[in-house]
Motif scaffolding. Sequence first.
Motif, PDB file in Angstrom:
ATOM      1  N   ARG A  54       0.823  -1.157  -0.033  1.00 18.54           N
ATOM      2  CA  ARG A  54       0.098  -0.188   0.166  1.00 18.54           C
ATOM      3  C   ARG A  54       0.958   1.287  -0.070  1.00 18.54           C
ATOM      4  N   THR A  57       1.670   2.265  -3.490  1.00 18.37           N
ATOM      5  CA  THR A  57       0.618   2.801  -4.226  1.00 18.37           C
ATOM      6  C   THR A  57       0.420   4.112  -3.731  1.00 18.37           C
ATOM      7  N   LYS A  61       1.296   7.401  -6.390  1.00 22.45           N
ATOM      8  CA  LYS A  61       0.285   8.732  -6.780  1.00 22.45           C
ATOM      9  C   LYS A  61       0.710   9.931  -7.085  1.00 22.45           C
ATOM     10  N   SER A 278      -6.164   1.590   4.827  1.00 24.31           N
ATOM     11  CA  SER A 278      -6.611   0.272   4.150  1.00 24.31           C
ATOM     12  C   SER A 278      -7.392   0.368   3.056  1.00 24.31           C
ATOM     13  N   TYR A 279      -7.906   1.695   2.843  1.00 24.71           N
ATOM     14  CA  TYR A 279      -8.602   1.723   1.234  1.00 24.71           C
ATOM     15  C   TYR A 279      -7.777   1.757   0.175  1.00 24.71           C
ATOM     16  N   LEU A 280      -6.430   2.032   0.161  1.00 32.12           N
ATOM     17  CA  LEU A 280      -5.410   1.909  -0.797  1.00 32.12           C
ATOM     18  C   LEU A 280      -5.300   0.441  -1.303  1.00 32.12           C
ATOM     19  N   GLU A 281      -5.353   0.506  -2.565  1.00 35.05           N
ATOM     20  CA  GLU A 281      -5.117  -0.857  -3.220  1.00 35.05           C
ATOM     21  C   GLU A 281      -3.610  -1.338  -2.879  1.00 35.05           C
ATOM     22  N   GLU A 282      -3.300  -2.627  -2.874  1.00 37.63           N
ATOM     23  CA  GLU A 282      -1.910  -3.057  -2.693  1.00 37.63           C
ATOM     24  C   GLU A 282      -1.221  -2.989  -3.983  1.00 37.63           C
ATOM     25  N   ASP A 283      -0.204  -2.459  -4.095  1.00 40.42           N
ATOM     26  CA  ASP A 283       0.630  -2.633  -5.368  1.00 40.42           C
ATOM     27  C   ASP A 283       1.041  -4.037  -5.851  1.00 40.42           C
ATOM     28  N   SER A 284       0.938  -4.327  -6.983  1.00 34.67           N
ATOM     29  CA  SER A 284       0.984  -5.752  -7.328  1.00 34.67           C
ATOM     30  C   SER A 284       2.237  -6.316  -7.319  1.00 34.67           C
ATOM     31  N   LYS A 287       3.608  -6.517  -3.617  1.00 33.24           N
ATOM     32  CA  LYS A 287       2.940  -7.768  -3.081  1.00 33.24           C
ATOM     33  C   LYS A 287       3.419  -9.161  -3.705  1.00 33.24           C
TER      34      LYS A 287
END
Length: 575
Positions: A54, A57, A61, A278-284, A287
């Motif tokens: 996260r 992410t 931005k 927690s609302y942020l998506e996890e960077d693939s 991850k």
Amino acid sequence: MEAAEEAPLVALPQSPELSSCPGDISPCDLTILHFNDVYDVDPSPEDPVGGAARFATAVKKFDFLNPLLIFSGDCLNPSVLSTITKGKHMIPILNELGVHFAVFGNHEFDFGVDILEEYMKQMHFTWFLSNVYDRFTSEPLGHGTVKKIIHWNNIKIGLMGLVEEDWLDTLATVNKSNVNYKDYVEVANEIAIELREEGADLVIAMTHMKWGNDTRLAQRAEGVNLILGGHDHDYGIRKVNETWIVKSGSDFKTLTKIDIRLFGASFQYVFEKVDILSYLEEDSHIKAIVKDFTQNIQYMLEEVLCPIDMELDGREITVRRSESNLGNLVTNAMLEATRADVALLNSGTLRSDRIHPVGNFTLHDLLAVLPIVDPVLVVRVTGAQLLEALENGVYKYPALDGRFPQVAGIQFGFDPDAEPGHRIIRDTVKVQGQYLQKKKIYLLAIKEYIANGKDGYSMLKSCPRMFDTETAQVLSTVVMNHFESIKILQGRKKCLSGHRMSLITTTSKSPSLTAFEEESNKPSSIIAVPGIEGRICHISQDMKEHLHQLRTERKQGLRTFPTISDNTSENSDSD
């Protein structure tokens, strides 16, 4: 810990020009993203949850601003995963984040200078260290960069990396006598002048030290515009004189966005605290990196730390009732890492509950013994407090209680049949070969758990600490470094940097006397695993009566107890 005064945090206005023209640096001339002290790569249960994926992410931005990403140290340790990987998983994570520049933190040296320098070759950014020099090479320790000027968004930025002297005392793998430390204020002033002469518009000091030392730097260093700090884990922004100090929390939970505008010879700063929620998506990509390492844990646990030539007894029935060679190994390593007078370990720390056979002792074996990330602290104790701690240690004997002590640098006898609280036979207690003195101050190496008064060791809770938890070595890492030094001495591994943890040599003088290796020592005087040395013993009624007679005669001046040498006679003042 000193509380930070936070400056007003002002979000940047969202203008059409800013969002639609990534190549246009208006309205700010420079954006810096800053973070420090990252250990756990997984998110926590509550916001800000953090987590490396996260965090990535959040960083990405701001890519359209062409930000400068600066890290202020501590990433290789401590964490459960770092114990297994030796921090290697942080290499691709920091590379993927796009870090540009960093300053060494104390935990970068936890696994040794050789490991650090090997990792640096794989990292896509520059590490700085401007005020600590290696006496072996006359270069900065770890071959850090002293200073650098970069051109970023048409601004010439001068960089340096500074650390405090205090944490050099805690580096188990670097002997302080082998480095040359220079005061960070003096070095900052020298380098700032050089950077200005080379055309720097903005001078940034990346630091890894406590708030008090960063404040001193801001007060006394001329020419430094901005201090981007680490080591403290609390988030804070403070202005001292005309210099801003920024610390951005820890564990990938926050970062600081700093927008800087140049007005002639002066700068305007706008700070924004960015929580990793927690609302942020996890960077693939991040991850996938974390998943790859966690899926290969079983393979990494097979690493052989050192072959051992005697069994290690980790059974509860042994370690919670008597001296054990496993306890002697771990407490010896605690002294090797800290150079304290005494090490005391609650035996509940040793969790394998089995005999480890002769042969290859692996990382899996070590983590079966020490599965918890336990910081090792050094506290100042009186002899009286030390006696009270020993009394607590044997208080519940023969119950298999985790408070029972494993020790190094001290020996003692106790009467298991005596009333709890009155079991230690004081005239058997020696520290470093000398009878304990109740009023004397000793340096005691213990886990943070014990320093917090747990397992009945409340008498140690108020003892002054020589350093804080952020600076402390992890117990499992300390034992790993013991085995690393053993392998180097045995010729199983080369030491390229010349830096490693010094070891305790074998001695027949006293079970409580710890002598450290000297250059003249032969490797044969160093052993991987100590035996049972008589550090802890039961005292019979006959022995108690004999000791009482000796004490009486000593008080009457008729006899003195035998000592290590004629000139080291020292009587117990345990009355």
